[in-house]
Every structure is written in structure tokens, then in C-alpha cells.
Design an enzyme around this catalytic site. Structure first.
Site, PDB file in Angstrom:
ATOM      1  N   LYS A 275     -30.180   2.733 -34.379  1.00  0.00           N
ATOM      2  CA  LYS A 275     -29.696   2.461 -33.005  1.00  0.00           C
ATOM      3  C   LYS A 275     -28.172   2.459 -32.930  1.00  0.00           C
ATOM      4  CE  LYS A 275     -31.621  -1.498 -31.933  1.00  0.00           C
ATOM      5  NZ  LYS A 275     -32.334  -1.870 -33.157  1.00  0.00           N
TER       6      LYS A 275
ATOM      7  N   ARG B 237     -34.885  -7.837 -25.880  1.00  0.00           N
ATOM      8  CA  ARG B 237     -35.539  -7.996 -27.174  1.00  0.00           C
ATOM      9  C   ARG B 237     -36.971  -8.508 -27.013  1.00  0.00           C
ATOM     10  NH1 ARG B 237     -31.418  -7.268 -31.061  1.00  0.00           N
ATOM     11  NH2 ARG B 237     -32.068  -8.057 -33.069  1.00  0.00           N
TER      12      ARG B 237
ATOM     13  N   ARG C 162     -30.475  -1.001 -47.856  1.00  0.00           N
ATOM     14  CA  ARG C 162     -29.391  -1.696 -47.152  1.00  0.00           C
ATOM     15  C   ARG C 162     -29.062  -3.030 -47.827  1.00  0.00           C
ATOM     16  NH1 ARG C 162     -29.980  -1.382 -40.665  1.00  0.00           N
ATOM     17  NH2 ARG C 162     -29.201  -3.439 -40.222  1.00  0.00           N
TER      18      ARG C 162
ATOM     19  N   ARG D 159     -23.802  -6.939 -43.447  1.00  0.00           N
ATOM     20  CA  ARG D 159     -23.855  -8.150 -42.640  1.00  0.00           C
ATOM     21  C   ARG D 159     -24.471  -9.306 -43.412  1.00  0.00           C
ATOM     22  NH1 ARG D 159     -26.781  -5.643 -37.457  1.00  0.00           N
ATOM     23  NH2 ARG D 159     -28.055  -7.470 -37.894  1.00  0.00           N
TER      24      ARG D 159
ATOM     25  N   ARG E  91     -36.410 -10.233 -39.839  1.00  0.00           N
ATOM     26  CA  ARG E  91     -35.998  -9.554 -38.602  1.00  0.00           C
ATOM     27  C   ARG E  91     -37.026  -8.508 -38.189  1.00  0.00           C
ATOM     28  NH1 ARG E  91     -30.400  -7.639 -40.410  1.00  0.00           N
ATOM     29  NH2 ARG E  91     -30.507  -6.336 -38.562  1.00  0.00           N
TER      30      ARG E  91
HETATM   31  P1  AMP Z   1     -28.857  -7.017 -34.132  1.00  0.00           P
HETATM   32  O1  AMP Z   1     -27.458  -6.702 -34.550  1.00  0.00           O
HETATM   33  O2  AMP Z   1     -29.221  -6.420 -32.814  1.00  0.00           O
HETATM   34  O3  AMP Z   1     -29.872  -6.719 -35.208  1.00  0.00           O
HETATM   35  O4  AMP Z   1     -28.914  -8.594 -33.890  1.00  0.00           O
HETATM   36  C1  AMP Z   1     -28.604  -9.501 -34.936  1.00  0.00           C
HETATM   37  C2  AMP Z   1     -29.145 -10.879 -34.602  1.00  0.00           C
HETATM   38  O5  AMP Z   1     -28.563 -11.350 -33.382  1.00  0.00           O
HETATM   39  C3  AMP Z   1     -30.639 -10.934 -34.359  1.00  0.00           C
HETATM   40  O6  AMP Z   1     -31.373 -11.058 -35.562  1.00  0.00           O
HETATM   41  C4  AMP Z   1     -30.751 -12.181 -33.472  1.00  0.00           C
HETATM   42  O7  AMP Z   1     -30.616 -13.369 -34.231  1.00  0.00           O
HETATM   43  C5  AMP Z   1     -29.514 -12.065 -32.600  1.00  0.00           C
HETATM   44  N1  AMP Z   1     -29.769 -11.279 -31.372  1.00  0.00           N
HETATM   45  C6  AMP Z   1     -29.172 -10.111 -31.000  1.00  0.00           C
HETATM   46  N2  AMP Z   1     -29.610  -9.688 -29.805  1.00  0.00           N
HETATM   47  C7  AMP Z   1     -30.523 -10.621 -29.403  1.00  0.00           C
HETATM   48  C8  AMP Z   1     -31.350 -10.747 -28.254  1.00  0.00           C
HETATM   49  N3  AMP Z   1     -31.336  -9.838 -27.269  1.00  0.00           N
HETATM   50  N4  AMP Z   1     -32.160 -11.832 -28.184  1.00  0.00           N
HETATM   51  C9  AMP Z   1     -32.187 -12.767 -29.141  1.00  0.00           C
HETATM   52  N5  AMP Z   1     -31.447 -12.699 -30.271  1.00  0.00           N
HETATM   53  C10 AMP Z   1     -30.626 -11.635 -30.400  1.00  0.00           C
END
Ligand code: AMP
Length: 192
Positions: A13, A88, A127, A136, A147
Site C-alpha cells: 500500500k 480499518r 521484513r 518500524r 497485525r
Molecule cells: P499502519 O502503518 O497502517 O500499518 O498502522 C500502524 C498501526 O497504527 C496499526 O497497527 C494501528 O495500531 C494504528 N492504526 C493506523 N491506522 C489505524 C486505524 N485506521 N484504526 C486503528 N488503528 C490504526
């Protein structure tokens, strides 16, 4: 153009959002990036979400909704934006509809990057072993698996939720990066 980019962790993404950002000159809004920045800056929001993110769980719908509301009202979003990591779950998808309705805007494209879970599993392992500046805190294999579980339980149902929406397209995310970009470009340009 307002674009939603859906897909599991490791589906590419971020890479494809950069491609779209360059093509359309609209900002890439990643709720994950915004939250990580808040954690880094030790803001109130950052302190609230730090441990939840470290565990690979989703933060509360209310908190991310505020983040999104604020962000989409900034000037650089006037011509549109790419949402990466939001919505999400179905509650967030419904909230997004309300936020957009309030500012009299519509979703133009919903892209779902489809990648088999077996492939994601091996990408996750690669990763988690990588050691670079972009790695990260939540890129350990244990947290990545959490996740992925969160994704399956909460986010995957969104592809069903949007399936009958004419703006929705499933894109094969297992092709090469440039082939996926080409498929995305076709969909952006022609809506097919
Ligand atoms: P990402 O970089 O999109 O994988 O997001 C990293 C982390 O941020 C996720 O594992 C969640 O803890 C939090 N997060 C990001 N976007 C959301 C969302 N829309 N709703 C809830 N948690 C989020």
C-alpha cells in the site's frame, strides 16, 4: 480525487500510495504515519496510542476519526487525497462517509490490493529480519502476525462492505510493483 487504498500489511500500500501521489499530486494520508509521528513527538495522542501500536492492535475508532477529520480539512487536501490505513473496519468506513458528506465530497476510487496470506507471511518474515532505517518498532515477526490477525478480523470484511460499490476494484497485488502500478493507473484513469 479521493482514493481509498485497502490491503493487508505487506501488500504494498505504501509503495503504491507513493506512485499515486506522484501521478496525481495529491497528498498521501497514512493514519499509521501520522500516529507514529505523534508517538515520536510524545504528544497526548502519541502517548495514548504508543503501547497499543507496539502490540499491533488497532487504536480506538474515536481517536483515528479525529486524526482524519483534522487532516482532510487541511488546504493541501482541496484537490483530493489518498487514504492509506483508513478506514480499518466497518465503523470507520461509516464514519468516513459522514465526514465526507459533511464537507460535500465523495469517494472516487476504492482500491483493494489483494495478496494471498501465504505470501504475506513470507514477506512478514523477511521484513522482520531486515535491519534498515525504515524498519518500524512494530515490524517484529510476533507483532506483524498480530497485525495480520487484526486485519483478518476487522479490515478484511471491508472488501465485502465495498464490493457492490461501483468505485471499488480488487487489484492483484502479487504482480510486480510496476505491473500493479499500471493496473492502478488504468483504474484511476478509466475507472475499470
Ligand atoms: P499502519 O502503518 O497502517 O500499518 O498502522 C500502524 C498501526 O497504527 C496499526 O497497527 C494501528 O495500531 C494504528 N492504526 C493506523 N491506522 C489505524 C486505524 N485506521 N484504526 C486503528 N488503528 C490504526
Amino acid at each position: 480525487m479521493i482514493i481509498i487504498l485497502l490491503g493487508p500489511p505487506g501488500s504494498g500500500k505504501g509503495t503504491q500510495a507513493n506512485f499515486i501521489q506522484n501521478k496525481l499530486s495529491i497528498p498521501h494520508l497514512s493514519t499509521g504515519d501520522i500516529l507514529r509521528q505523534s508517538v515520536k513527538n510524545e504528544t497526548d495522542l502519541g502517548n495514548k496510542v504508543k503501547n497499543i501500536m507496539a502490540r499491533g492492535e488497532l487504536v480506538s475508532d474515536d481517536l483515528v476519526l479525529n486524526v482524519i477529520k483534522e487532516r482532510v480539512s487541511e488546504n493541501d487536501c482541496d484537490q483530493g487525497f489518498i487514504l492509506d490505513g483508513y478506514p480499518r473496519n466497518i465503523i470507520q468506513a461509516k464514519s468516513l462517509n459522514i465526514v465526507l458528506k459533511d464537507i460535500d465530497r465523495n469517494i472516487d476510487r476504492i482500491l483493494f490490493l489483494d495478496v494471498d496470506f501465504s505470501i504475506l507471511q513470507s514477506r512478514i518474515e523477511t521484513r522482520s529480519k531486515e535491519n534498515n532505517d525504515e524498519k518500524r518498532a512494530d515490524d517484529t515477526s510476533e507483532v506483524l502476525i498480530k497485525r495480520l490477525d487484526e486485519y483478518k478480523a476487522q479490515t478484511e470484511p471491508l472488501s465485502e462492505y465495498y464490493r457492490n460499490n461501483k468505485k471499488f476494484k480488487k487489484i492483484n497485488g502479487m504482480k510486480s510493483i510496476s505491473e500493479v502500478s499500471l493496473d492502478i493507473e488504468n483504474f484511476l484513469d478509466n475507472g475499470i
